[in-house]
Design a protein around this motif. Structure first.
Motif, short mmCIF file in Angstrom:
data_model
loop_
_atom_site.label_atom_id
_atom_site.label_comp_id
_atom_site.label_asym_id
_atom_site.label_seq_id
_atom_site.Cartn_x
_atom_site.Cartn_y
_atom_site.Cartn_z
N SER B 13 40.92 47.32 45.64
CA SER B 13 41.85 47.40 44.50
C SER B 13 43.05 46.67 44.07
CB SER B 13 42.40 49.17 44.98
OG SER B 13 44.13 49.31 44.68
N ILE B 14 43.17 46.12 45.89
CA ILE B 14 44.16 45.10 45.65
C ILE B 14 43.63 43.23 45.11
CG2 ILE B 14 45.77 43.50 47.46
CD1 ILE B 14 46.19 46.10 48.82
N LYS B 16 41.16 43.52 42.93
CA LYS B 16 41.29 43.47 41.58
C LYS B 16 43.10 42.80 40.73
CE LYS B 16 37.29 46.40 40.80
NZ LYS B 16 36.81 47.30 41.29
N THR B 17 43.59 43.24 41.41
CA THR B 17 45.15 43.32 40.80
C THR B 17 45.10 41.80 41.42
OG1 THR B 17 45.56 45.95 42.20
CG2 THR B 17 47.71 44.89 41.34
N ARG B 18 45.11 41.38 42.16
CA ARG B 18 45.43 39.86 42.47
C ARG B 18 44.14 38.85 41.34
NH1 ARG B 18 43.85 36.76 47.37
NH2 ARG B 18 41.48 37.33 47.36
N ILE B 20 44.09 40.04 38.09
CA ILE B 20 45.02 40.06 37.10
C ILE B 20 45.98 39.40 36.84
CG2 ILE B 20 46.28 41.54 35.19
CD1 ILE B 20 43.85 44.08 36.63
N THR B 21 46.32 39.39 37.59
CA THR B 21 48.01 38.62 37.60
C THR B 21 48.09 37.42 38.03
OG1 THR B 21 48.29 38.81 40.49
CG2 THR B 21 49.36 40.55 39.59
N THR B 255 50.59 37.33 42.91
CA THR B 255 49.41 36.89 43.34
C THR B 255 49.77 36.63 44.83
OG1 THR B 255 49.52 35.77 41.48
CG2 THR B 255 47.34 35.40 43.44
N ALA B 258 49.62 39.44 47.33
CA ALA B 258 48.64 40.44 46.87
C ALA B 258 47.52 39.98 48.43
CB ALA B 258 47.66 40.77 45.21
#
Lengths: 82, 293
Positions: B13-14, B16-18, B20-21, B255, B258
């Protein structure tokens, strides 16, 4: 003489030139090198700048033209290359 | 077993967040570049206007030009025009601007002055609406590329009302674009027009002796509103660039954190996996020992 044509967004032209013909509020004015200090309102119309190689034309509207120390500044609210 | 699965889910999950950011950071970087170019390109015009205004300025002009007229004593009615961004995810950018708008309004009100609030940008509008404050004017359609037309629409009604004596001052709160990392919220007094800083003596003399057509008064009648419109335009352009700078910094920080989180989680995950393997081996060894008797 140095000529700059400036619109709010950016400087449209900046360089050496031999002659400038600008649409002043009451008709066209021609500026040659070593012109006396001068400040006039601009109307709208066609501004031409003659450089060593070519002649450039701009559509200008509003603002003013200033000549100080052989530097011509055309400061118009709208200035587009034609 | 359950613990490693949980860890693996969080790492994914993290990651994926990274992703995006990181993308947002790159988008902001490219937008920042363009916005920054626009700020730099707008400088000669502002400089030229300020020069000429400085040349023509005389203290006595205030009597003839309402835009120059400063009201003696503390102002009674002031318009504060606050600029914020439409979009979030740019760190404390909007919070800083909103704080400055509010503290400016409160400071003026403490002096017994009526403050009307004009806001640009969804974030500022949302905040002051939540507070239940009366918002006199609002715009949220000015995006990444403000134009002189936007500035004109915003500031012309204020100029008219100032000239008519309905307002004693107009101030703009915007983010000054010093550098992509430094965008301090700034109060810019737009009206009454203050005299721009002088240029050097010799140039001023040459300009003062100039032939002026049609007349100083008619030139000023054109240049003064032009100057006000351009100050508004600059405030919009600088804020737009500052927003991208703030977003880039915020997304870079996101980023980076993350990445750090992923490192920590992965270490925990590896340790958990190793512990599990060790335990399984111990069980197998224990079992075979028991069988051998």
């Amino acid at each position: 003489m140095r000529v700059t044509v400036i619109s709010p967004e950016h400087a449209v032209f900046d360089g050496e030139a031999e002659a400038v013909v600008a649409p002043a509020y009451d008709g066209e004015v021609g500026i040659l090198p070593r012109h006396a200090p001068f400040l006039t309102l601009l109307g709208s119309g066609r501004l031409t700048v003659r450089t060593a190689g070519e002649t450039k034309a701009f559509g200008v509207e509003g603002g003013f033209l200033q000549v100080v120390n052989d530097v011509v500044r055309v400061v118009a609210e709208r200035a587009d290359v034609e | 077993m359950a613990k490693t699965r949980e860890l693996r889910r969080r790492i994914r999950s993290i990651e994926k967040t990274r992703q995006i950011t990181k993308t947002m950071e790159m988008v902001a970087t490219s937008r920042l570049k363009r916005a920054q170019d626009r700020v730099v390109a707008a400088r000669p015009y502002a400089q030229a206007l300020a020069d000429v205004l400085g040349d023509l300025y005389e203290p006595s002009l205030g009597e003839r030009f309402p835009l120059l007229r400063a009201v003696p004593g503390p102002p009674r009615r002031v318009a504060v025009l606050g600029i914020t961004s439409n979009r979030g995810l740019c760190g404390a950018f909007n919070a800083n601007l909103i704080r400055e708008i509010q503290s400016r309004a409160l400071a003026l009100e403490a002096g017994g002055c009526h403050v009307e609030l004009h806001l640009v940008g969804r974030k500022g509008i949302g905040f002051f609406r939540f507070l239940g404050r009366e918002i006199t004017g609002q715009r949220q359609d000015i995006g990444d590329r403000p134009t002189l037309a936007h500035a004109t629409e915003l500031v012309t009604p204020l100029m008219t009302r100032f000239a008519a004596g309905e307002l004693d001052a107009v101030e703009v709160v915007f983010a000054k674009f010093v550098s992509p990392l430094s965008t301090p919220p700034t109060v810019l007094p737009v009206l009454p027009i203050r005299r721009p800083a002088d240029r050097t003596g010799r140039e001023r003399n040459a300009a003062a002796n100039a032939i002026i057509r049609p007349s100083v008064d008619e030139l000023l009648a054109t240049i003064l509103p032009q100057y006000v419109r351009n100050q508004m335009f600059r405030a919009l352009v600088e804020t737009a660039a500052a927003e991208q700078g703030a977003r880039r910094t915020a997304m870079k920080n996101a980023t980076d954190s993350a990445g750090e989180m992923i490192d920590t989680l992965r270490r925990t995950f590896n340790r958990a996996r190793q512990a599990q393997i060790t335990q399984e081996i111990a069980e197998i060894v224990g079992g075979s020992e028991a069988l051998r008797g």
